[in-house]
Design a protein around this motif. Structure first.
Motif, PDB file in Angstrom:
ATOM      1  N   LEU A   9       0.838  -1.168   0.060  1.00  0.00           N
ATOM      2  CA  LEU A   9      -0.068   0.151   0.058  1.00  0.00           C
ATOM      3  C   LEU A   9       0.963   1.025  -0.125  1.00  0.00           C
ATOM      4  O   LEU A   9       0.595   2.091  -0.760  1.00  0.00           O
ATOM      5  N   ALA A  10       1.812   1.136   0.993  1.00  0.00           N
ATOM      6  CA  ALA A  10       2.622   2.485   0.989  1.00  0.00           C
ATOM      7  C   ALA A  10       3.324   2.612  -0.429  1.00  0.00           C
ATOM      8  O   ALA A  10       3.301   3.937  -0.793  1.00  0.00           O
ATOM      9  N   LEU A  11       3.693   1.541  -1.158  1.00  0.00           N
ATOM     10  CA  LEU A  11       4.165   1.969  -2.481  1.00  0.00           C
ATOM     11  C   LEU A  11       3.184   2.389  -3.396  1.00  0.00           C
ATOM     12  O   LEU A  11       3.226   3.334  -4.189  1.00  0.00           O
ATOM     13  N   LEU A  12       2.146   1.865  -3.461  1.00  0.00           N
ATOM     14  CA  LEU A  12       1.048   2.183  -4.143  1.00  0.00           C
ATOM     15  C   LEU A  12       0.356   3.416  -4.151  1.00  0.00           C
ATOM     16  O   LEU A  12      -0.083   4.311  -4.986  1.00  0.00           O
ATOM     17  N   SER A  13       0.549   3.997  -2.727  1.00  0.00           N
ATOM     18  CA  SER A  13      -0.093   5.199  -2.382  1.00  0.00           C
ATOM     19  C   SER A  13       0.568   6.323  -3.101  1.00  0.00           C
ATOM     20  O   SER A  13       0.064   7.398  -3.283  1.00  0.00           O
ATOM     21  N   LEU A  14       1.861   6.171  -3.546  1.00  0.00           N
ATOM     22  CA  LEU A  14       2.397   7.231  -4.169  1.00  0.00           C
ATOM     23  C   LEU A  14       2.019   7.380  -5.576  1.00  0.00           C
ATOM     24  O   LEU A  14       2.521   8.448  -6.303  1.00  0.00           O
ATOM     25  N   GLY A  15       1.207   6.722  -6.325  1.00  0.00           N
ATOM     26  CA  GLY A  15       1.011   6.832  -7.398  1.00  0.00           C
ATOM     27  C   GLY A  15       1.939   6.422  -8.606  1.00  0.00           C
ATOM     28  O   GLY A  15       1.852   6.775  -9.613  1.00  0.00           O
ATOM     29  N   LEU A  16       2.625   5.650  -7.922  1.00  0.00           N
ATOM     30  CA  LEU A  16       3.818   4.884  -8.460  1.00  0.00           C
ATOM     31  C   LEU A  16       3.563   3.804  -9.530  1.00  0.00           C
ATOM     32  O   LEU A  16       4.187   3.326 -10.257  1.00  0.00           O
ATOM     33  N   LEU A  17       2.423   3.136  -8.740  1.00  0.00           N
ATOM     34  CA  LEU A  17       2.084   1.818  -9.061  1.00  0.00           C
ATOM     35  C   LEU A  17       0.416   1.914  -9.661  1.00  0.00           C
ATOM     36  O   LEU A  17      -0.001   2.764  -8.803  1.00  0.00           O
ATOM     37  N   SER A  18       0.213   1.274 -10.549  1.00  0.00           N
ATOM     38  CA  SER A  18      -1.433   1.240 -10.629  1.00  0.00           C
ATOM     39  C   SER A  18      -1.763   0.142 -11.452  1.00  0.00           C
ATOM     40  O   SER A  18      -1.182  -0.198 -12.224  1.00  0.00           O
ATOM     41  N   HIS A  19      -2.901  -0.318 -11.050  1.00  0.00           N
ATOM     42  CA  HIS A  19      -3.749  -1.286 -12.056  1.00  0.00           C
ATOM     43  C   HIS A  19      -2.846  -2.635 -12.016  1.00  0.00           C
ATOM     44  O   HIS A  19      -3.037  -3.317 -12.927  1.00  0.00           O
ATOM     45  N   HIS A  20      -1.981  -2.841 -11.206  1.00  0.00           N
ATOM     46  CA  HIS A  20      -0.986  -4.025 -11.288  1.00  0.00           C
ATOM     47  C   HIS A  20      -1.921  -5.134 -11.001  1.00  0.00           C
ATOM     48  O   HIS A  20      -2.493  -5.483 -10.001  1.00  0.00           O
ATOM     49  N   PRO A  21      -1.903  -6.027 -12.143  1.00  0.00           N
ATOM     50  CA  PRO A  21      -2.973  -7.202 -11.991  1.00  0.00           C
ATOM     51  C   PRO A  21      -2.771  -7.961 -10.585  1.00  0.00           C
ATOM     52  O   PRO A  21      -3.911  -8.547  -9.877  1.00  0.00           O
ATOM     53  N   TYR A 261       2.149   0.642 -18.229  1.00  0.00           N
ATOM     54  CA  TYR A 261       1.930   1.947 -17.248  1.00  0.00           C
ATOM     55  C   TYR A 261       3.078   1.962 -16.269  1.00  0.00           C
ATOM     56  O   TYR A 261       3.241   1.267 -15.420  1.00  0.00           O
ATOM     57  N   LYS A 262       3.965   3.294 -16.601  1.00  0.00           N
ATOM     58  CA  LYS A 262       4.930   3.529 -15.659  1.00  0.00           C
ATOM     59  C   LYS A 262       5.048   4.820 -15.589  1.00  0.00           C
ATOM     60  O   LYS A 262       5.271   5.493 -16.133  1.00  0.00           O
ATOM     61  N   THR A 263       4.761   5.208 -14.161  1.00  0.00           N
ATOM     62  CA  THR A 263       4.839   6.576 -13.865  1.00  0.00           C
ATOM     63  C   THR A 263       5.974   7.341 -14.241  1.00  0.00           C
ATOM     64  O   THR A 263       5.851   8.658 -14.401  1.00  0.00           O
ATOM     65  N   VAL A 264       7.146   6.611 -14.411  1.00  0.00           N
ATOM     66  CA  VAL A 264       8.227   7.639 -14.808  1.00  0.00           C
ATOM     67  C   VAL A 264       8.104   8.381 -16.284  1.00  0.00           C
ATOM     68  O   VAL A 264       8.809   9.360 -16.492  1.00  0.00           O
ATOM     69  N   ASN A 265       7.461   7.893 -17.059  1.00  0.00           N
ATOM     70  CA  ASN A 265       7.031   8.408 -18.258  1.00  0.00           C
ATOM     71  C   ASN A 265       6.300   9.764 -17.989  1.00  0.00           C
ATOM     72  O   ASN A 265       6.592  10.735 -18.677  1.00  0.00           O
ATOM     73  N   THR A 266       5.711  10.171 -17.221  1.00  0.00           N
ATOM     74  CA  THR A 266       5.069  11.394 -16.670  1.00  0.00           C
ATOM     75  C   THR A 266       6.046  12.412 -16.246  1.00  0.00           C
ATOM     76  O   THR A 266       5.772  13.574 -16.725  1.00  0.00           O
ATOM     77  N   ASP A 267       6.931  12.016 -15.570  1.00  0.00           N
ATOM     78  CA  ASP A 267       7.892  12.728 -15.075  1.00  0.00           C
ATOM     79  C   ASP A 267       8.913  13.304 -15.995  1.00  0.00           C
ATOM     80  O   ASP A 267       9.202  14.348 -16.271  1.00  0.00           O
ATOM     81  N   VAL A 268       9.031  12.296 -17.162  1.00  0.00           N
ATOM     82  CA  VAL A 268       9.826  12.530 -18.437  1.00  0.00           C
ATOM     83  C   VAL A 268       8.939  13.653 -19.189  1.00  0.00           C
ATOM     84  O   VAL A 268       9.543  14.729 -19.645  1.00  0.00           O
TER      85      VAL A 268
END
Lengths: 440, 440
Positions: A9-21, A261-268
């Protein structure tokens, strides 16, 4: 509680993960919405709050602390302001309806019907507003959130950033066919260097970046610590900023093949936007969106130690302002007396992205969908599209029903796969109800 | 630069020290206002800023980083919002005057005249506004500050808190003769326990609390680390919150004998206010002041790890809103169409405090002054009183001249003893000029 789900949860809460099956599979038992209500629990109540009721940087991503923290991120981490400016608030007329609470739907994969009213607690909703033809037909707040106050948008942030990028493309200032390194030379030797801007915008880059929460060596942990939205252990010697981390990301597989879906794309993408405009991502949001929307409140964004906004998931905003943003898009970008986003950009989002590439990612709750300009496009009968953040953050735009839903939540599980079954069919049922009453 | 002045600055920057006579003695050479301009220096410019231009939590209290940081505290530490609400902005009519820049005065202790215009750079002014009869006659911004944006108020914060306390006294909800422990039992065994509320409000408590920056074991260091406005060294095991620290403060000498400026008094007073009202100090400021002033912008306050606002020096606000607060007091508490602070409270501030007790503290730039409700009262011919924060933060209210000055600055030296010589006579000269033109 066991360490596993908390860490997850801690990890996912960051918006860094999402929708992981894999997330949907792990379903420990959590206190329900009522039992985990942060006010009832006394979280951060009192002067000072009792030690066992304090939510701080070290524990804020642990449920049920999240139920308070998601509405108070600025009290936990450094943030930068996104000002509404001095203009008048764009009033949202009210036409509240008492019939929506009783609207029934069947959750995805379920057999028993549920009502809209019941779905709110099932999803640990913190706030929800439904606009129909621009009027507020439904609005509720729970837990630590009120109409005044901002909530973490998590990955809904991405859709704001993707919209900004699409606007720059429309203006001819950003070339979607150009390589990332042509805008950000610092990324030349990273896995992003030869990806095109379009591949970044639609998240089809091929990069080595693990979001596997079970692996303590996964890159995502370093990324979270780099952005300092997670505490750093003693002796930490990893990346100290988001952009220091991005430069280390390696290539893996081909670009353009599949949606991943990988959050780093958005920061790029945010880095590119900032290079093109010469302004911070906060300033871009302020000048292009916030100051024009007639927003009720300032918004804000979590920043790393170099002052860089966390474009992948750091936006905090008020619920009604999130609804205004959705309504603006529903109206082809025209809102509050001005064209805020070009109609062509809205059409490009609505039309969606590469369906076959999206299908490879295997999102069971979004069959036939696509991803475009960092928006999720459902390709359903109503032409709906959505901004989605973990733990239940969402903007849902239904053009046919002339409906916009904005929702904040603090569901104990991060992946929207856990919320979609009691959300997507609920949205569709409400849309149907609204259209039916139109017809009468 | 040598370690000594930097350390001194870092400490003083927190609003934890002020007016310490020893500070004026140490006058190392610093870059002047123009040479240390944060924009010219490129501080926090670029995406991301170059490493040597980054201002972060570890270095933000080092000059010249302070010149950027004082206008961006929320980007460096956790903060809580103080909302302006949804009401209309109270317009400040403009009647700008070109003659003020040339107004001459002689700095305290000096022989050569200086102009008002010259004094701004001499004081490293970040922003200054002069109101005359409620109209903006002068307004300038420098460095990292603009009309939109908040600046650290440092110890000007204390005057807001003192005003709130005086309002509660006026309402009969707070007994100034009662002992601190009767409101905050947690302080029973501390040095504050038997002090009266009035002694706390006027800073005549007798407590063992060293603000000697040269002593690394001085309590002030632990206090700053407790509030986490200063970084903590590895293995830090001191107090983790402001209130944990306050409970350890020991008595020293008698209460009521002498004025002794110690920031901890304000946080004790804030704790009392919160106990009496059942609301955070931020909520008190929001409900009683911000939502009524017709403020242009939200304000915010630095918070510690338990979410407690740093009442001794943590307020950040816009320059014009600070001027509005001063103007409201000048108008006996009536502003923006309503009585915000009772006239009796304003009169109590204006009348001042215990002059003999004040004299014992030896403030050479404030002869004959006093301290009341956390305001500095000059007892000069115009009946002026002032809120004062280190590095040059000030509200200066001159009732006779119908003038209010609000100033933010980032002077390299903390103590106002360094700024008073080019500030107090400058304010008086401008007041005289405004009154002279009234007479014409």
């Amino acid at each position: 509680m066991r360490a596993f789900p908390i860490r997850c949860l801690a990890l996912l809460s960051l918006g860094l993960l999402s929708h992981h099956p894999a997330m949907a599979a792990s379903t420990p038992t959590f206190a329900d919405a009522k039992a985990s209500d942060p006010i009832t629990l006394g979280l951060m109540q009192g002067t000072p709050p009792p030690a066992d009721k304090q939510v701080n940087f070290a524990n804020y991503l642990q449920f049920p602390n999240t139920r308070w923290a998601f509405s108070h991120q600025r009290e936990l981490v450094p943030t930068a302001n996104i000002a509404r400016g001095q203009g008048a608030v764009s009033e949202l007329p009210r036409a509240e309806r008492s019939d929506l609470d009783g609207v029934q739907f069947t959750p995805l994969g379920g057999t028993q019907p549920m009502t809209w009213g019941q779905s709110l607690a099932a999803n640990y909703t913190d706030g929800i507003v439904v606009l129909h033809r621009g009027k507020v037909v439904y609005e509720r707040y729970f837990g630590a959130l009120g109409a005044q106050g901002q909530h973490m948008a998590m990955s809904v942030t991405k859709s704001f950033v993707g919209t900004l990028a699409a606007m720059l493309v429309d203006e001819g200032r950003l070339n979607p066919a150009a390589e990332v390194a042509s805008y950000v030379p610092e990324l030349k030797d990273s896995g992003f260097g030869h990806a095109t801007v379009r591949q970044v915008m639609d998240m089809t880059t091929g990069i080595h970046y693990s979001e596997n929460y079970a692996d303590p060596k996964a890159e995502i942990w370093e990324y979270a610590r780099a952005g300092h939205v997670l505490p750093r252990p003693a002796g930490y010697n990893g990346a100290k900023t988001l952009y220091e981390f991005l430069q280390k990301v390696q290539a893996e597989g081909a670009h353009g093949d599949a949606f991943a879906y990988k959050t780093v794309n958005t920061d790029v993408l945010s880095w590119i936007i900032q290079r093109v405009t010469g302004q911070s991502i906060m300033a871009n949001l302020q000048e292009r969106i916030w100051s024009k929307l007639g927003a009720e409140q300032d918004a804000y964004m979590a920043v790393d130690e170099s002052g860089t906004g966390f474009a992948g998931g750091g936006l905090n905003l008020s619920l009604r302002d999130m609804a205004r943003f959705g309504e603006m898009l529903r109206l082809d970008g025209r809102f509050n007396g001005q064209q805020i986003v070009p109609a062509a950009v809205v059409a490009d989002i609505r039309n969606g992205g590469d369906k076959p590439a999206f299908a490879k990612a295997g999102y069971t709750t979004l069959p036939g969908g696509s991803y475009r300009n960092m928006w999720w496009v459902l390709h359903n009968a109503d032409g709906a599209y959505s901004a989605r953040g973990i733990h239940g953050q969402a903007i849902y735009i239904d053009p046919k029903a002339e409906m916009v839903i904005a929702r904040f939540a603090s569901h104990p599980l991060a992946a929207n796969a856990n919320l979609d079954p009691t959300s997507l069919p609920a949205y569709e049922a409400v849309a149907k109800q609204l259209m039916a009453s139109d017809a009468r």
